[in-house]
Design a protein around this motif. Structure first.
Motif, short mmCIF file in Angstrom:
data_model
loop_
_atom_site.label_atom_id
_atom_site.label_comp_id
_atom_site.label_asym_id
_atom_site.label_seq_id
_atom_site.Cartn_x
_atom_site.Cartn_y
_atom_site.Cartn_z
N GLN A 251 -1.64 14.14 5.39
CA GLN A 251 -2.59 13.27 6.07
C GLN A 251 -3.69 14.14 6.67
O GLN A 251 -3.41 15.06 7.43
CB GLN A 251 -1.95 12.43 7.16
N TRP B 52 -5.99 7.67 -0.17
CA TRP B 52 -6.44 6.84 0.95
C TRP B 52 -7.55 7.59 1.66
O TRP B 52 -7.41 8.77 2.00
CB TRP B 52 -5.27 6.57 1.90
N HIS C 185 0.84 -1.20 0.00
CA HIS C 185 0.00 0.00 0.00
C HIS C 185 0.88 1.25 0.00
O HIS C 185 2.10 1.19 0.21
CB HIS C 185 -0.93 -0.01 1.22
N GLY D 48 -7.13 10.22 5.91
CA GLY D 48 -6.81 9.95 4.52
C GLY D 48 -5.62 10.75 4.06
O GLY D 48 -5.09 11.59 4.79
N ASP D 49 -5.20 10.49 2.85
CA ASP D 49 -4.09 11.21 2.23
C ASP D 49 -4.62 11.98 1.03
O ASP D 49 -5.23 11.41 0.12
CB ASP D 49 -3.00 10.22 1.76
N GLU E 66 -0.21 4.17 1.92
CA GLU E 66 -1.04 4.93 2.86
C GLU E 66 -0.19 5.35 4.06
O GLU E 66 0.61 4.57 4.56
CB GLU E 66 -2.22 4.07 3.31
N ARG F 288 -1.10 6.06 7.20
CA ARG F 288 -1.51 5.31 8.40
C ARG F 288 -0.77 5.80 9.64
O ARG F 288 -0.73 6.99 9.93
CB ARG F 288 -1.30 3.81 8.17
#
Length: 512
Positions: free
Chosen positions: A227, A268, A44, A193-194, A46, A48
């Motif tokens: 983010q 994301w 991925h 999310g991004d 992302e 996170r």
């Protein structure tokens, strides 16, 4: 492969996040046969969990990747706070922090989780092991001699041990039937999310608050994205609406009140709900659990990725000794003994921090710096592996504590740090003083392959500024045994105590 093909491996790791990758590196660098599989078809991208703590940087130095992490992330990003659309202040909580001789990393690193995983995959590949993406474990059976895992493509894998590092929804954990005690609080949730946000400076972590809530944009190093974090939009029944770029934009406009900023290019979008849970066991026979498969908690403080990496660092050397026949399987009991209390502490700390964040956003001038976690990885003084000290100063250092760093000079007079010496898969024996030099040499010969040994101020290393003696509480001749995961195993004067400790590791039995 078909059902009649059976691959045999020492350890099968299920899940290729930071936890599984760290464990795979720890095993591979010790010559253990390992396969690591992941159900996702590709890595991925992302963000996170996006923070590496100082203690985890020490772990990653031992794995040989801290320089790559520091080059990719940033250690210097202030919090920029706004309230009701007005700028409040910039704060840099650790601006005055400096490294010390015993702790070389004074602050954490902001870095996307996908970037950490990429660095770890690259390091793992240097040991000849690649992640098998798109490979799902559908079930497994264990017996007295090993574990048979069944893969979705029909292949069977026979492994000495199986480790579930497959996240909060762990299939391995569910198949084991262990309890996953705790609570879920769906009313406490956030969207993350991004996204790309043109026109917003990338020199700070932006945090906009209003009496109704807030939104944060954190620039992710090495990317064009931020983010995004905020409370969700709710439907008529009070349930979070599915995340979307459009809802992110509405939330941003509501709380940031910055005209002309458009969020674009989402890579994301997710809803995160508060879960506070942990297993009652981290090992059932030949199957073990690590990381989010064993404990999940609020994201405040960035504890999830760090805790998982440290789980793997604790487990790796023990599993390697057992897998290669150098230790009895009883050594694996100390993994649960040491890490379950840490998981419980993490749950308590991160839950408290999340509550502080929720409270902080109600007042102007406050923000997420209250969510900075206390130090992790301070040690396991309660452990069966912490032998009673017979030398040293217990108010300075105890068996089970994290082993401190210290600057020294090597035999050629060149600068070297203890952490550089510890970057070895074996135990490390430090003999302080020329009086113990002969004993150090004999112990190294008797336990060849299990320990590496150095005499401090007697041949191999010179404690030219006294930092090593101060950090280890040593005033006279002493023997200090350091575990492969850089915790103090033993503080002693008598070489027989070192031998007895290492013999106990080889056929491990709990201390009386």
């Amino acid at each position: 492969m078909t059902d009649d093909v059976l691959d045999v491996v020492d350890v099968l790791i299920v899940g290729a996040g930071p936890t599984g990758l760290t464990l795979a590196i720890e095993l591979a660098r010790r010559g253990v046969g390992v396969r690591i599989v992941d159900a996702a078809p590709a890595p991925h991208r992302e963000s996170r969990g996006k923070g590496i703590q100082p203690r985890t940087l020490e772990v990653l130095e031992d794995l040989g990747v801290t320089e790559r992490v520091l080059a990719t992330g940033t250690t210097d990003l202030p919090f920029r706070k706004y309230f009701d659309g007005q700028y409040v202040n910039d704060t840099a909580r650790l601006a005055d922090a400096r490294p010390t001789p015993d702790a070389p990393y004074e602050r954490g690193v902001l870095i996307g989780q996908w970037q950490v995983e990429r660095i770890l995959r690259e390091r793992l590949a240097e040991f000849g092991v690649d992640v098998e993406s798109g490979t799902e474990v559908t079930g497994f059976e264990q017996d007295a001699d090993g574990v048979t895992a069944f893969l979705a493509g029909g292949e069977r894998v026979r492994a000495g041990r199986l480790v579930g590092c497959d996240g909060g929804r762990s299939r391995v954990r569910k198949a084991l039937g262990v309890r996953f005690d705790g609570t879920s609080e769906p009313e406490q949730s956030m969207v993350v999310g991004d996204v790309v946000a043109e026109g917003i400076g990338r020199d700070a972590w932006h945090q906009w608050f209003t009496p109704e809530g807030g939104v944060m944009l954190c620039p992710m190093p090495g990317t064009d994205s931020f983010q995004f974090q905020a409370g969700p939009e709710l439907d008529a029944d009070g349930e979070p609406l599915p995340p979307s770029l459009e809802s992110f934009q509405r939330i941003f406009d509501r709380h940031a009140r910055v005209p002309g900023i458009t969020l674009t290019d989402p890579t994301w979008l997710s809803v995160w709900r508060v879960n506070v849970r942990m297993v009652d066991r981290m090992r059932v026979g030949r199957v073990l659990l690590a990381g989010d498969a064993a404990h999940v908690h609020p994201i405040a403080g960035g504890l999830g990725m760090n805790t998982g990496i440290q789980d793997a660092y604790n487990l790796g050397w023990k599993l390697a000794l057992v897998a290669t026949g150098r230790a009895d399987a009883g050594l694996l009991d100390t993994y649960e003994e040491e890490r379950l209390p840490v998981a419980a502490w993490t749950l308590g700390v991160s839950t408290e921090l999340f509550a502080k964040v929720l409270e902080a956003v109600k007042e102007p001038g406050t923000g997420v710096e209250v969510a900075a976690a206390p130090p992790m990885g301070t040690g396991y003084p309660w452990s069966s592996l912490a032998a009673p000290a017979t030398t040293g100063e217990p108010d300075v250092l105890r068996p089970g504590d994290r082993a401190p760093d210290a600057p020294c000079l090597d035999a050629s007079g060149d600068p070297v740090r203890l952490f550089q010496m510890y970057a070895d898969p074996r135990f490390t024996l430090l003999g302080f003083g020329a009086e113990v030099a002969e004993s150090v040499g004999k112990l190294a010969a008797e336990h060849d392959g299990l320990i590496q040994a150095f005499t401090v101020d007697g041949g191999d290393l010179r404690d030219h500024e006294g930092h090593a003696r101060r950090a280890y509480g040593v005033t006279g001749p002493a023997l200090v045994l350091i575990r492969p995961d850089n915790h103090v195993a033993l503080l002693a004067r008598d070489p027989a105590e070192v031998t007895a400790y290492l013999q106990r590791i080889a056929t491990f039995t709990p201390k009386e």
